[in-house]
Design an enzyme around this catalytic site. Structure first.
Site, mmCIF file in Angstrom:
data_model
loop_
_atom_site.group_PDB
_atom_site.id
_atom_site.type_symbol
_atom_site.label_atom_id
_atom_site.label_comp_id
_atom_site.label_asym_id
_atom_site.label_seq_id
_atom_site.Cartn_x
_atom_site.Cartn_y
_atom_site.Cartn_z
ATOM 1 N N LYS A 49 0.855 -1.196 0.000
ATOM 2 C CA LYS A 49 0.000 0.000 0.000
ATOM 3 C C LYS A 49 0.888 1.242 0.000
ATOM 4 O O LYS A 49 1.773 1.398 0.841
ATOM 5 C CB LYS A 49 -0.859 -0.023 1.274
ATOM 6 C CG LYS A 49 -2.313 0.283 1.060
ATOM 7 C CD LYS A 49 -3.080 0.027 2.348
ATOM 8 C CE LYS A 49 -4.494 0.504 2.239
ATOM 9 N NZ LYS A 49 -5.210 0.385 3.507
HETATM 10 O O1 G3P Z 1 -7.857 1.067 5.381
HETATM 11 C C1 G3P Z 1 -8.237 2.303 4.901
HETATM 12 C C2 G3P Z 1 -9.654 2.720 5.245
HETATM 13 O O2 G3P Z 1 -10.541 1.667 5.053
HETATM 14 C C3 G3P Z 1 -9.778 3.417 6.556
HETATM 15 O O3 G3P Z 1 -11.125 3.545 6.985
HETATM 16 O O4 G3P Z 1 -12.784 4.084 8.731
HETATM 17 O O5 G3P Z 1 -10.386 4.749 9.064
HETATM 18 O O6 G3P Z 1 -11.812 5.924 7.397
HETATM 19 P P1 G3P Z 1 -11.528 4.626 8.098
#
Ligand code: G3P
Length: 219
Positions: free
Chosen positions: A88
């Site tokens: 990533k």
């Molecule tokens: O892994 C990246 C993403 O899915 C993060 O989600 O909930 O932290 O905005 P969030």
């Protein structure tokens, strides 16, 4: 549509995989920190990959470097942990350059922190395996997160990019439904949202009645 679990928690990943519907895992430095994994990250990623070996699931592991040379060095090390690792890389100028380099070396990448369709276009041009647009974080600042998913789908179809749309920052069952209607390639969802996907009150009521009727005839 593939379903990934957005978690670095081994128990959650194992339980989700046992449901028979999981195709991969995404992690990020915040999720790793939540599990208390700071130093032995390699061992942790290896364990996650092994949990998903039955489906040969891709596991996204994020670099923490932010300049081109450190990023490609770190990415090459991460990629060696397991055949199913996807590196990533953040959506910054050096990140896009790193994705182009890694893609030429056949190293799979996931361009993360995408908040606009044009950012996704650049990542696809650089040869990213996946792009991760963040729906929930756009909703959080009063933007319609789902709009960029629609726009990225249109752009990728216009130019037949192989790059897969991996919808991230999923917060609800409705996000999953909209992504499926738009036709994303992958959604990555937290464990609690995955669990809600199974539920409908009429399913529970219907099953209760079927079992009650069956028992009334067989007692
Ligand atoms: O892994 C990246 C993403 O899915 C993060 O989600 O909930 O932290 O905005 P969030």
């Amino acid at each position: 549509m593939k379903i990934f679990i957005d978690s670095a928690n081994l128990k959650q990943i194992e339980q989700a995989n046992d449901m028979g519907i999981i195709d991969g895992v995404t992690t990020n430095p915040s999720l790793m920190a939540k599990e208390g994994v700071y130093s032995d990250t390699e061992e942790h990623y290896k364990k996650i990959c092994e949990l998903l070996e039955n489906v040969e699931g891709h596991v996204s592991a994020e670099v923490i470097s932010t300049n081109y040379y450190d990023m490609i060095k770190e990415a090459q090390n991460i990629a060696q942990i397991h055949r199913n690792i996807v590196v990533k890389i953040p959506m910054i100028k050096d990140g896009i350059r790193a994705i182009a380099f890694l893609s030429n070396k056949n190293i799979k990448t996931n361009c993360t922190l995408i908040f606009s369709p044009i950012q996704a276009l650049l990542a696809a041009k650089a040869g990213a395996t996946y792009v991760s647009p963040f729906i929930g974080r756009l909703d959080d600042i009063s933007h319609e997160g789902m709009n960029i998913i629609e726009s990225i789908r249109l752009i990728f179809d216009n130019y037949s990019f192989d790059t897969q749309i991996l919808a991230a920052s999923i917060r609800s069952n409705m996000h999953v439904l909209s992504c499926a209607e738009i036709g994303v390639d992958v959604i990555t969802s937290p464990f609690d949202v995955i669990q809600t996907l199974f539920n409908h009150p009429l399913t529970d009521l219907g099953l209760e009645k079927f079992l009650k009727d069956y028992k009334s005839l067989n007692s």
